[in-house]
Design an enzyme around this catalytic site. Sequence first.
Site, PDB file in Angstrom:
ATOM      1  N   LYS A  30      15.357  32.798  44.679  1.00 53.75           N
ATOM      2  CA  LYS A  30      14.458  34.035  45.603  1.00 53.75           C
ATOM      3  C   LYS A  30      15.571  33.961  46.233  1.00 53.75           C
ATOM      4  O   LYS A  30      15.510  33.497  47.490  1.00 53.75           O
ATOM      5  CB  LYS A  30      12.802  33.784  45.603  1.00 53.75           C
ATOM      6  CG  LYS A  30      12.470  34.909  46.655  1.00 53.75           C
ATOM      7  CD  LYS A  30      11.799  33.855  47.495  1.00 53.75           C
ATOM      8  CE  LYS A  30      11.858  35.471  48.889  1.00 53.75           C
ATOM      9  NZ  LYS A  30      13.055  36.066  49.365  1.00 53.75           N
ATOM     10  N   GLY A  42      17.349  28.322  55.252  1.00 51.24           N
ATOM     11  CA  GLY A  42      17.175  29.757  56.059  1.00 51.24           C
ATOM     12  C   GLY A  42      15.891  29.142  58.213  1.00 51.24           C
ATOM     13  O   GLY A  42      16.991  27.558  58.519  1.00 51.24           O
ATOM     14  N   SER A  43      15.498  29.959  58.415  1.00 52.04           N
ATOM     15  CA  SER A  43      14.850  29.749  59.721  1.00 52.04           C
ATOM     16  C   SER A  43      14.058  27.950  59.221  1.00 52.04           C
ATOM     17  O   SER A  43      13.676  27.955  58.608  1.00 52.04           O
ATOM     18  CB  SER A  43      14.530  30.448  60.350  1.00 52.04           C
ATOM     19  OG  SER A  43      13.012  30.525  59.987  1.00 52.04           O
ATOM     20  N   GLU A  87      17.830  23.517  54.785  1.00 50.63           N
ATOM     21  CA  GLU A  87      19.417  23.528  55.442  1.00 50.63           C
ATOM     22  C   GLU A  87      18.540  24.429  56.818  1.00 50.63           C
ATOM     23  O   GLU A  87      18.117  26.087  56.350  1.00 50.63           O
ATOM     24  CB  GLU A  87      20.434  23.859  54.955  1.00 50.63           C
ATOM     25  CG  GLU A  87      21.023  22.559  54.182  1.00 50.63           C
ATOM     26  CD  GLU A  87      21.981  21.548  54.828  1.00 50.63           C
ATOM     27  OE1 GLU A  87      21.990  21.972  55.927  1.00 50.63           O
ATOM     28  OE2 GLU A  87      21.753  20.670  54.308  1.00 50.63           O
ATOM     29  N   CYS A 139      24.906  29.646  60.772  1.00 51.54           N
ATOM     30  CA  CYS A 139      24.437  28.429  61.316  1.00 51.54           C
ATOM     31  C   CYS A 139      25.175  26.932  61.442  1.00 51.54           C
ATOM     32  O   CYS A 139      25.057  26.114  62.518  1.00 51.54           O
ATOM     33  CB  CYS A 139      23.393  26.998  60.222  1.00 51.54           C
ATOM     34  SG  CYS A 139      23.546  27.173  58.447  1.00 51.54           S
ATOM     35  N   GLU A 199      18.878  27.918  69.042  1.00 52.23           N
ATOM     36  CA  GLU A 199      19.770  29.269  67.903  1.00 52.23           C
ATOM     37  C   GLU A 199      19.579  30.606  68.279  1.00 52.23           C
ATOM     38  O   GLU A 199      18.938  31.444  68.051  1.00 52.23           O
ATOM     39  CB  GLU A 199      19.352  28.925  66.762  1.00 52.23           C
ATOM     40  CG  GLU A 199      20.484  29.116  65.492  1.00 52.23           C
ATOM     41  CD  GLU A 199      20.753  28.885  64.273  1.00 52.23           C
ATOM     42  OE1 GLU A 199      19.153  28.887  63.742  1.00 52.23           O
ATOM     43  OE2 GLU A 199      21.238  28.827  63.724  1.00 52.23           O
TER      44      GLU A 199
HETATM   45  C1  UN1 Z   1      29.978  27.753  56.912  1.00 48.12           C
HETATM   46  O1  UN1 Z   1      30.343  27.890  58.197  1.00 48.12           O
HETATM   47  O2  UN1 Z   1      30.917  27.672  56.065  1.00 48.12           O
HETATM   48  O3  UN1 Z   1      23.647  29.428  56.476  1.00 48.12           O
HETATM   49  C2  UN1 Z   1      28.922  27.313  55.794  1.00 48.12           C
HETATM   50  C3  UN1 Z   1      24.671  29.130  56.731  1.00 48.12           C
HETATM   51  C4  UN1 Z   1      25.613  27.883  56.737  1.00 48.12           C
HETATM   52  C5  UN1 Z   1      26.286  28.064  55.696  1.00 48.12           C
HETATM   53  C6  UN1 Z   1      28.128  27.561  56.870  1.00 48.12           C
HETATM   54  N1  UN1 Z   1      24.424  27.582  56.089  1.00 48.12           N
HETATM   55  O4  UN1 Z   1      25.494  29.527  57.886  1.00 48.12           O
END
Ligand code: UN1
Length: 476
Positions: free
Chosen positions: A170, A223-224, A245, A279, A378
């Site tokens: 998804k 995601g968040s 993540e 992120c 963030e």
């Molecule tokens: C990167 O910095 O190359 O959602 C990847 C994000 C991370 C991926 C960053 N999971 O920004």
Amino acid sequence: MKRNLIGGEWIDGSAIRQNINPSDIDEVVGEYTQADASQARQAIDAAHAAQRAWSFSGIQARSNALDFIGSELLARQQELGNLLSREEGKTLAEGVAEVARAGHIFRFFAAEALRIRGDRLSSVRPLVDIEVTREPVGVVGIITPWNFPMAIPAWKIAPALAYGNSVVFKPADLVPGSAWALAEIISRSGIPAGVFSLLMGRGSVVGKEIVNSGKVNALTFTGSVDTGRRLAEQAAGGFKKLQLEMGGKNALVILDDADIEIAVDCAIQGAYYSTGQRCTASSRFIVQKGIYPHFVSRVAEALSELTVGHALDPETNIGPVVDEEQMKVDQEYVDIGKAEGATLMYGGEPLRRHTRGHFMSPALFADAAPQMRIAREEIFGPVACAIPVNTYEEALEVANDSEFGLSAGICTGSLKHATHFKRHMQCGMAMVNVPTAGVDYHVPFGGTKGSSYGAREQGSYAAEFFTTVKTAYTRA
Ligand code: UN1
């Protein structure tokens, strides 16, 4: 209108969603169907039915399929990079590079499929042998964010398939175009029907089915933090394997002995490229007092030289913010920073361009304090702050004072401080004289504290999440 891929068929959903270009909100990039709950269940059932045969299909078949997908992504990187940039807003160079990265990831896992390792040990009982082997987890639910519409799906789908799992995917609502293009390539790769399904649709409908289904054995999500926490609570009840993540508030420490050119380059690339929507973005510059005035003025100067504009314009360095909602958040944080008493050195303004898009000038706050919200929360936009500190020890303490621990960097010429930082910074990825964002595709990715939950992504470490271990005892 583009359809979902469910059990090997392209199927209309119950609603349509328009994909809007954030560089030009008058441009509709395409129309995409939205799956309903029963279609989500159908995809999960198909994945469940197809998984065992796929896991015994042999590593050559799996490797060939992944190689096909990776090679086509690489061959079509210009075309698909253009689509990615039109729907997400990162610059064309960034879009093309992301598609290439996705291609390399598939090719990496095409090779990983051929070297799934195990162990052979002697038992403590004479004449008994032990084998430790890796098996697929089963059906993997994959839920991805909008900021890397190709690369993040790639680094979840490729290992899932390489290790013999089936996939229900998804993508984020804002970026169905890249997801559909990837699914279309996968559908021609020789993978049996049902092993991979695409479910464009609402999180509250499709996501909910995936999370609550007893037939989904593992869930990987980027995601968040809020969504991650909700998913974790829901998935834990069904004993799903989980990989999350989530956020970051990544620090870039700059010591007095840093090479100023390298420090400014790390700051600009890490904090502002991809419009700060990563992120891994550096959003706190923690700067020793001796270099602080020079660093802050050089970053402000470098920002004034960047061109903000339409993602496809070759002059553009910084594309638009992804949508109106994110633009509001970014603007709110600029106001919060001012109200908290930080000095806005540059940017933070909404910009008008010849197309109607969500453009804003990259923002740099100086004289921020560690307790300020702009230094703790963030933002996920082109907004960063500089915090002055006296010593390396103070810099490390401020850097570690965060609920997050994804990526962190230090710019220094000192081996002693760089080594100490790598050991004592609480993070999953430590960078010395390189930006906190923009990581390699063949090594583990992930963080500590509130940034990540579960096993690492990417590289050979991806096996930890996408396989389960079996210990077999044999008396000869
Ligand atoms: C990167 O910095 O190359 O959602 C990847 C994000 C991370 C991926 C960053 N999971 O920004």
